[in-house]
Design an enzyme around this catalytic site. Structure first.
Site, short mmCIF file in Angstrom:
data_model
loop_
_atom_site.label_atom_id
_atom_site.label_comp_id
_atom_site.label_asym_id
_atom_site.label_seq_id
_atom_site.Cartn_x
_atom_site.Cartn_y
_atom_site.Cartn_z
N GLU A 74 0.73 -1.17 0.16
CA GLU A 74 0.08 -0.12 -0.01
C GLU A 74 0.87 1.32 0.12
OE1 GLU A 74 -3.14 0.68 -0.11
OE2 GLU A 74 -4.28 -1.46 -0.07
N GLU A 131 -1.91 14.68 -2.60
CA GLU A 131 -0.83 15.15 -2.59
C GLU A 131 0.07 14.15 -1.34
OE1 GLU A 131 1.75 19.01 -0.66
OE2 GLU A 131 -0.65 19.09 -0.69
#
Length: 166
Positions: A74, A131
């Site tokens: 992940e 971001e």
């Protein structure tokens, strides 16, 4: 160092934290995140596309992998960085923290928070983050960060002698 991507159209996830108006949880899904700090003590955070909050990178397990493998995968998918697991910050299973998704699923929180060290890769955003950057702990108070993530960050910064169990 920062990386950006195009934001998603509105929140598709809502965290409830000891909120009497929270919907009842219907599932528990094992997940994990990593606290990855750079040489300056800044922590790798992502701005989640589904909620707009800043969070630690991570996600949920897939069949056939360990939770450590899940977190390494992940982090790579969400940030572009390869990491190795170096320790455990804590285990977080508070039934008062539920996450409701736009599709109607409501999960009770079940998350292990690992410490990680960068071994390679290049910082970049993903479809799950608008971001990604290393954030100085002095900035945490000014950012939209869910209280459950603030707790994990405090435990990381406290450098506890044993993992948090709760």
């Amino acid at each position: 160092m920062a990386a950006s991507d195009t934001p998603a159209a509105g929140p598709s996830r809502r965290d409830y934290y000891h909120d009497p108006d929270a919907p009842p949880a219907t599932r528990i899904v094992p997940g994990g995140v990593a606290v990855v700090a750079d040489e300056h003590g800044r922590v790798l955070l992502q701005r989640r596309a589904d909620s707009g909050n800043w969070a630690l990178p991570g996600g949920t397990m897939e069949v056939g992998e360990t939770l450590e493998q899940c977190v390494v995968r992940e982090v790579r998918e969400e940030t572009g960085l390869d990491i190795e697991i170096t320790g455990l910050v804590g285990i977080y299973t508070d039934p008062g923290h539920v996450v409701a998704y736009a599709d109607g699923e409501v999960r009770q929180q079940f998350s292990l928070v690992y410490r990680g060290r960068i071994t390679g890769g290049e910082l970049r955003g993903s479809s799950e983050s608008t971001e990604v950057r290393f954030v100085d702990p002095a900035e945490f108070a000014r950012l939209p960060i869910h209280e459950s993530t603030r707790l994990r960050l405090r435990h990381h910064l406290d450098d506890r002698p044993a993992p948090y169990l709760g």
